[in-house]
Structure formats: structure tokens, C-alpha cells
Design an enzyme around this catalytic site. Structure first.
Site, PDB file in Angstrom:
ATOM      1  N   HIS A   6      98.346  43.699  86.387  1.00 35.80           N
ATOM      2  CA  HIS A   6      96.962  43.343  86.067  1.00 35.80           C
ATOM      3  C   HIS A   6      96.804  41.829  85.989  1.00 35.80           C
ATOM      4  CE1 HIS A   6      93.268  44.234  83.245  1.00 35.80           C
ATOM      5  NE2 HIS A   6      92.979  43.407  84.231  1.00 35.80           N
ATOM      6  N   HIS A   8      94.165  38.515  87.533  1.00 31.51           N
ATOM      7  CA  HIS A   8      92.919  38.141  88.202  1.00 31.51           C
ATOM      8  C   HIS A   8      93.006  36.677  88.630  1.00 31.51           C
ATOM      9  CE1 HIS A   8      90.972  41.843  87.033  1.00 31.51           C
ATOM     10  NE2 HIS A   8      91.194  41.606  85.753  1.00 31.51           N
ATOM     11  N   ALA A  71      87.479  39.556  87.327  1.00 33.17           N
ATOM     12  CA  ALA A  71      86.694  40.758  87.022  1.00 33.17           C
ATOM     13  C   ALA A  71      85.279  40.422  86.585  1.00 33.17           C
ATOM     14  CB  ALA A  71      87.405  41.577  85.956  1.00 33.17           C
ATOM     15  N   SER A  72      85.125  39.475  85.678  1.00 28.74           N
ATOM     16  CA  SER A  72      83.788  39.161  85.174  1.00 28.74           C
ATOM     17  C   SER A  72      82.895  38.581  86.255  1.00 28.74           C
ATOM     18  CB  SER A  72      83.884  38.186  83.999  1.00 28.74           C
ATOM     19  OG  SER A  72      84.504  36.968  84.404  1.00 28.74           O
ATOM     20  N   HIS A 177      87.837  49.162  86.066  1.00 27.37           N
ATOM     21  CA  HIS A 177      87.592  47.823  85.507  1.00 27.37           C
ATOM     22  C   HIS A 177      86.129  47.436  85.690  1.00 27.37           C
ATOM     23  CE1 HIS A 177      88.429  43.931  83.931  1.00 27.37           C
ATOM     24  NE2 HIS A 177      89.739  44.012  84.115  1.00 27.37           N
ATOM     25  N   TYR A 193      84.381  45.825  77.956  1.00 27.92           N
ATOM     26  CA  TYR A 193      85.588  46.237  78.667  1.00 27.92           C
ATOM     27  C   TYR A 193      86.266  47.409  77.955  1.00 27.92           C
ATOM     28  CZ  TYR A 193      85.572  42.164  81.798  1.00 27.92           C
ATOM     29  OH  TYR A 193      85.254  41.246  82.755  1.00 27.92           O
ATOM     30  N   GLU A 283      97.338  40.226  82.188  1.00 31.74           N
ATOM     31  CA  GLU A 283      96.031  39.631  82.485  1.00 31.74           C
ATOM     32  C   GLU A 283      96.016  38.164  82.045  1.00 31.74           C
ATOM     33  OE1 GLU A 283      91.307  40.931  82.339  1.00 31.74           O
ATOM     34  OE2 GLU A 283      92.676  41.698  80.819  1.00 31.74           O
ATOM     35  N   ARG A 289      92.905  33.917  75.997  1.00 36.43           N
ATOM     36  CA  ARG A 289      93.748  32.752  76.270  1.00 36.43           C
ATOM     37  C   ARG A 289      94.050  32.024  74.962  1.00 36.43           C
ATOM     38  NH1 ARG A 289      91.048  30.173  81.792  1.00 36.43           N
ATOM     39  NH2 ARG A 289      90.195  32.119  82.609  1.00 36.43           N
TER      40      ARG A 289
END
Length: 341
Positions: A6, A8, A71-72, A177, A193, A283, A289
Site C-alpha cells: 500500500h 501512493h 488516493a485523495s 480505497h 477512509y 502507506e 506523517r
């Protein structure tokens, strides 16, 4: 081998974001000229990856990440099909270039050009292009293209069956997702999510999708939403609703990742869910973060949480490598072709 299922591409060059802004501006003002996808050099891509994802993989002991578009930023709530097609293609082509530049460290999963209340023809075409022509190993499937208003039909509805048929034909899984939240009641990262992960599992529990598609494989990310942490509730609901036990009804086809950002959560996930259904993931550079002030380590350094568990060597290898190769057989074939396993 440590495979992160996973990832991105959250660190795309600025020109790619500018292309998206131009797309959205033209939707608001049709007099504006149509823009082509950004021209981005290999050097820009290398720098965006080497200074970010690849650096962290090396620091944390990762070997390969399945990378998909941010994803966003999929933004399936934008209703124009032509815009969705162009945006998905540009995002997927950019991820493909990352894999071409770093084939030993990345494999690709694609974004589908979904729209609210739209059909699936464009998604099927893009899925085939990415898998058959570009070598992608999976895709992201948004169960709520409306962006938090849930106007789509449940994942068990026959509406989705053409997509499942192609996924089974191509032998690739889908990660469930969602994208951006357009509903102010649901923060995208903290609510939308996890709501989607949990809702998808409950939809599947209520239906009989895997009786129709016994070889379909779905990955529910973010540790499965609320599901593993309320496993008794879902077992009890299955019994109350007259559904079969979860192990045979769902868990031959559903897999959870380890994007859970504290040790007790990962420990509970591995205690409740069978090891065969858990895929390592982080991710990194995604939703969570920064550094946990209580531990001094990055929240998304999820390998650290797993390393601290009392897992057997066989279980560790399943979570870190073998399960991903089983769920993503096209990835396994690519690794074998390169002599990496």
C-alpha cells in the site's frame, strides 16, 4: 523480502498537480483551453522518489512497494467522464514511469476513472490497458465515488459484476480505497477512509459476492477499518443475520493491510486476524506523517510495530512477503522473472 502492498505517489512533481488544476479550472470555465498532461522529465521523477519513498524504504528495511496514484487526488466526485479518463490515464502513466525507472523497488496498481453515478466501461478499459499493456498488478476500487455521500450501490450489487469479471480474468486484486471527502461531516483521513473500509466489509458480510466470484480478491486497507477491533460484533452480526461464519464466507477472499499507526493496534490486528489474511503495508508519506512524540519514531514506520511482535519466522515471512505474492500473482510472476525470489 519485505513487500509493502500500500503505497501512493504522493510526491508527484508540481507540473502534474498543475495539470489537474487546469482540468478543474476548465470545468468551471469552458472558455479556457484544454490542457495536455504535464511534460515531466525522468530526472524530476527520480528526484521525487529517491528523496522520499525510496529513501524511507531503505532506511526502514523495505524492498518493494506496490505504488498507486495518490488516493485523495483521485477525486472521483468530479462528475465529468472525459476529465476522469484523462486524469486517471495521466496518473497511471506517471506511476508506470516510476516503475520503469525503479523496477526492483516498485510495482504498480492503477486508478480507475470512476465518477458519481457513472458506468464502468471507462474503468474496464483503463484497467485492461494498465494490466495488459503496462504490467500493473492491481487496482484501487472506490466504493463511494460521490466522496462521502454514499450514492453508489453496495459492492455486492450486480452493477459491479463486470468489473469483478475482468479482475478475475486478469487475475489481479482490487484494494477498496475511497478518495476525497466532499461531506464536511467526514474528515477524509480520520473518518471517511475508515468508514469506507468498515462499510465495505459489512456490505460483503450481508451479501454472497464470493459465491459468484470465488477467485476474486479484495484488500481492505488501513487495518480493515473498525473490523478487526470489533471482530466479535461482526461474527455476532453474521450469526444474527443468518450469514455463514466469516472464515468461509469472507476470509478466503478478503485481506487486511497493516496501515495501523501504533503498536497496540498492529498487535491486536495480528492477534485477531489469521496471519494468512494480513499483508504488510505502511502507506508511507500518506495520511499519517511525522514523528510520534511518545516513541520518537515515525507513525508510518509500521515495520517497526511488526518487528516488535512475537511472530514466528514463518508468520513473519507470510506477512512481509508471501501473502502479497499470493494475493498479487502478477507481482509474483514479475519477481520470479527478475530472479528476485
Amino acid at each position: 523480502m519485505v513487500i509493502d502492498c500500500h503505497g501512493h505517489y504522493t510526491t508527484v512533481p508540481a507540473a502534474h498537480r498543475a495539470f489537474r488544476e487546469a482540468q478543474l479550472a476548465r470545468l468551471a470555465d469552458s472558455s479556457l483551453p484544454e490542457q495536455a498532461p504535464a511534460t515531466i522529465s525522468d530526472e524530476e521523477i527520480r528526484k521525487s522518489i529517491e528523496d522520499n519513498q525510496l529513501r524511507l524504504m531503505r532506511e526502514r528495511g523495505g524492498d518493494l512497494t506496490i505504488l498507486s496514484p495518490q488516493a485523495s487526488a483521485m477525486e472521483h466526485h468530479v462528475p465529468d467522464p472525459a476529465t476522469a479518463r484523462a486524469w486517471a490515464r495521466a496518473c497511471n502513466d506517471l506511476v508506470h514511469r516510476v516503475v520503469q525507472l525503479f523496477p526492483e523497488h516498485f510495482a504498480a496498481a492503477c486508478q480507475l476513472p470512476q465518477t458519481p453515478d457513472g458506468g464502468l466501461d471507462d474503468s474496464l478499459e483503463e484497467l485492461r490497458r494498465c494490466v495488459e499493456e503496462l504490467g500493473f498488478v492491481g487496482c484501487n476500487l472506490n466504493p463511494d465515488p460521490s466522496g462521502g455521500h454514499w450514492t453508489s450501490r453496495p459492492l455486492t450489487d450486480p452493477f459491479w459484476y463486470p468489473l469483478y469479471e475482468v479482475l478475475v480474468e486478469l487475475d489481479v486484486p482490487a484494494m477498496i480505497h475511497v478518495s476525497a471527502s466532499c461531506n464536511p461531516n467526514f474528515h477524509a483521513l480520520g473518518a471517511h477512509y475508515l468508514n469506507a473500509d468498515t462499510s465495505a466489509f459489512m456490505q460483503l458480510l450481508e451479501g454472497d459476492l464470493f459465491a459468484d466470484f470465488p477467485n476474486l480478491r479484495l484488500v481492505i486497507p488501513h487495518g480493515g477499518g473498525a473490523v478487526p477491533y470489533h471482530w466479535g460484533r461482526y461474527r455476532g452480526l453474521a450469526d444474527r443475520l443468518g450469514r455463514p461464519p466469516l472464515d468461509g464466507h469472507l476470509m478466503r477472499n478478503i485481506f487486511f493491510d497493516t496501515c495501523v499507526y501504533h503498536h497496540p493496534g498492529v498487535a491486536l490486528l495480528c492477534d485477531v486476524i489469521d496471519v494468512e489474511n494480513i499483508l504488510f503495508a505502511s502507506e508511507m508519506l500518506g495520511a499519517v506523517r511525522g514523528i510520534d512524540p511518545e516513541t520518537g519514531f515515525h507513525w508510518d514506520d509500521t515495520k517497526r510495530y511488526l518487528d516488535a511482535l512475537d511472530l514466528s519466522e514463518d508468520d513473519r515471512r507470510q506477512v512481509f512477503e508471501l501473502n502479497a505474492r499470493r494475493v498479487y500473482p502478477r507481482l509474483d510472476a514479475q519477481l520470479r522473472a527478475r530472479g528476485m525470489v
